[in-house]
Design an enzyme around this catalytic site. Structure first.
Site, PDB file in Angstrom:
ATOM      1  N   TYR A 144       8.248  -9.951   5.424  1.00 54.89           N
ATOM      2  CA  TYR A 144       8.132  -8.521   5.717  1.00 54.89           C
ATOM      3  C   TYR A 144       9.048  -8.149   6.874  1.00 54.89           C
ATOM      4  O   TYR A 144       9.281  -8.952   7.786  1.00 54.89           O
ATOM      5  CB  TYR A 144       6.692  -8.157   6.087  1.00 54.89           C
ATOM      6  CG  TYR A 144       5.752  -8.038   4.908  1.00 54.89           C
ATOM      7  CD1 TYR A 144       5.643  -6.847   4.205  1.00 54.89           C
ATOM      8  CD2 TYR A 144       4.983  -9.122   4.502  1.00 54.89           C
ATOM      9  CE1 TYR A 144       4.775  -6.727   3.130  1.00 54.89           C
ATOM     10  CE2 TYR A 144       4.121  -9.014   3.417  1.00 54.89           C
ATOM     11  CZ  TYR A 144       4.021  -7.818   2.738  1.00 54.89           C
ATOM     12  OH  TYR A 144       3.172  -7.711   1.671  1.00 54.89           O
ATOM     13  N   ASP A 162       0.830  -1.202   0.000  1.00 52.48           N
ATOM     14  CA  ASP A 162       0.000   0.000   0.000  1.00 52.48           C
ATOM     15  C   ASP A 162       0.863   1.250   0.000  1.00 52.48           C
ATOM     16  O   ASP A 162       2.093   1.190   0.079  1.00 52.48           O
ATOM     17  CB  ASP A 162      -0.936  -0.030   1.209  1.00 52.48           C
ATOM     18  CG  ASP A 162      -2.168   0.832   1.012  1.00 52.48           C
ATOM     19  OD1 ASP A 162      -2.527   1.107  -0.147  1.00 52.48           O
ATOM     20  OD2 ASP A 162      -2.778   1.241   2.014  1.00 52.48           O
TER      21      ASP A 162
END
Length: 448
Positions: free
Chosen positions: A172, A106
């Site tokens: 991540y 995002d």
């Protein structure tokens, strides 16, 4: 034989110049080096994967958007680079070249190992193995890309390869400082994430995606120091989260809860409680007396800046990452390293400058009282000292990257207002906005 221009009259010289200008114009018009239309259908295609990094704060997210966006998207910029290099046909768009991304990020989220797969048209190379002369994909693309997007490597892949579905796991990283946090408590909470769980209370619920299965498998959830111990209260840590796939904003929601645990406002068991969405889950979670949390409580997710998609992992048989470095000091790999090293050096100087700004300010302004972490200060939400004017203290709950949610009163997570149940929200969308669409969205794996 060269004409003797010295004996020519003025009118003859002018006429000769005009003649030469006419010939020059005609030659440039029909020059074989002039730009000609490129016919993609007359050239063979092959499928490749590209591994690249980008600075998320410069972009409006990874995914291409049909409408206007405040900032460009990474996919739009990268696709235009392929078009400019004549590697794909612009008229077909992303769908025309079979473009697939591994994991959507995002706005504000960066990546160091993002992967896309696509069909390209390598018109300057032979596809026959015995005569193949590979294109220099890394240098060709980086030459037309901005410095905030860098192609690191590429790989030839099989026609049925998918950057999304062939990915074995996604990794991540979320960076944070230990200021006001008990990292050991955060690790205790993170340990509970490992395994397959229902993460509906640890992600952003988007009825437009019509997701009904929120089970995801976390392979590793580990917090480790990045900077030396001498940094004290400002020591930098990284939260490494590895899983097969992730839900929308899942990592940032998890970090928000870990920050609450690190301050002492919540116990590590809050992670187990938020994953206890039905009675069947209770049997597989550590605590036997967990409250049932079938609806998500309201809370703010962590900041986007410290989050990075570090790696997208594939089987060795699927990809063979390679560069076009020639092994010399002036090679493409060396140039890319120097570019990124220069950016890193400049960022270190910015850090030192900011540190000295803070030092200068402390000569005239005292730091505010430190309430967190409760495990070190011995405080609780009910024993916080009032100010000299008798006012309740304002708590700054960390959200990452130096951002805070400030409030005079902390409401425990399980006592907060709950969102609608997922089934209710999905049904309301289907009979409302969803009825306008004949085709449902396909949920992304690895979105953050």
């Amino acid at each position: 034989m060269t004409p003797n221009y010295e004996s020519w009259s003025k009118d003859e010289l002018i006429a000769r110049l005009r003649e030469l200008e006419t010939k020059k114009h005609a030659k440039s018009t029909h020059s074989p080096t002039s730009k000609k239309p490129f016919h993609f259908l007359s050239h063979p295609k092959r499928k490749i994967a590209i591994k690249f990094c980008y600075s998320g704060w410069e972009y409006n997210g990874l995914a291409y958007q049909n409408g206007p966006t405040p900032l460009p998207t990474v996919e739009d910029v990268l696709f235009k680079a392929f078009v400019k290099a004549r590697l794909v046909d612009e008229t077909g768009g992303l769908d025309g070249c079979g473009w697939e991304k591994c994991g959507r990020t995002d706005r504000g989220v960066s990546a160091a190992g993002q992967v896309v797969s696509l069909w390209d048209t390598p018109q300057n190379t032979s596809l026959h193995p015995s005569t193949r002369h590979e294109l220099r994909y890394v240098s060709i693309l980086n030459r037309v890309l901005p410095p905030t997007i860098r192609v690191l490597a590429w790989s030839p892949i099989s026609p049925d390869f998918s950057a999304r579905f062939n990915c074995k796991h996604r990794h991540y990283k979320y960076f944070f400082t230990s200021h006001g946090l008990d990292v050991s408590l955060m690790q205790s909470a993170a340990n509970r994430l490992v395994g397959e769980h229902d993460f509906r209370n640890l992600c952003k619920l988007d009825p437009g995606k019509q997701i009904t299965n929120f089970h995801r498998c976390v392979i590793r959830a580990q917090i480790n120091p990045v900077s030396p111990e001498s940094d004290g209260d400002n020591r930098v840590y990284v939260f490494d989260l590895v899983g097969s796939a992730f839900l929308y904003h899942q990592v940032r929601h998890i970090m928000a809860i870990l920050f609450l645990v690190g301050t002492g406002l919540e116990q590590p068991s809050i992670i187990s409680a938020l994953m206890n969405v039905c009675h069947a889950e209770s049997n597989s979670l550590p605590e036997s007396q967990l409250p049932l949390v079938d609806r998500k409580p309201e809370y703010q997710m962590a900041d986007a800046l410290p989050l990075m998609l570090w790696d997208c992992a594939y089987a060795d048989s699927d990809v063979t990452w390679q560069t076009d470095d020639d092994g010399t000091e002036s090679g493409t790999g060396s140039d890319l390293y120097h570019q990124l090293h220069s950016i890193h050096q400049r960022s270190l100087i910015h850090t030192v400058l900011d540190e000295h700004f803070l030092t200068a300010a402390t000569q005239y302004h005292s730091p505010p009282p430190q309430y967190f972490p409760f495990s070190q200060t011995g405080l609780t939400p009910h024993t916080l000292p009032r100010s000299n004017l008798g006012r309740e203290p304002v708590l700054g709950v960390p959200l990452g990257a130096g951002t805070y949610k400030r409030s005079a009163k902390y409401v425990p997570l399980l006592e907060r207002k709950r969102l609608d149940h997922v089934d209710v929200a999905n049904e309301r969308w289907r009979i409302g906005r969803g009825s306008k669409y004949s085709k449902q969205k396909t949920p992304d794996d690895g979105i953050e």
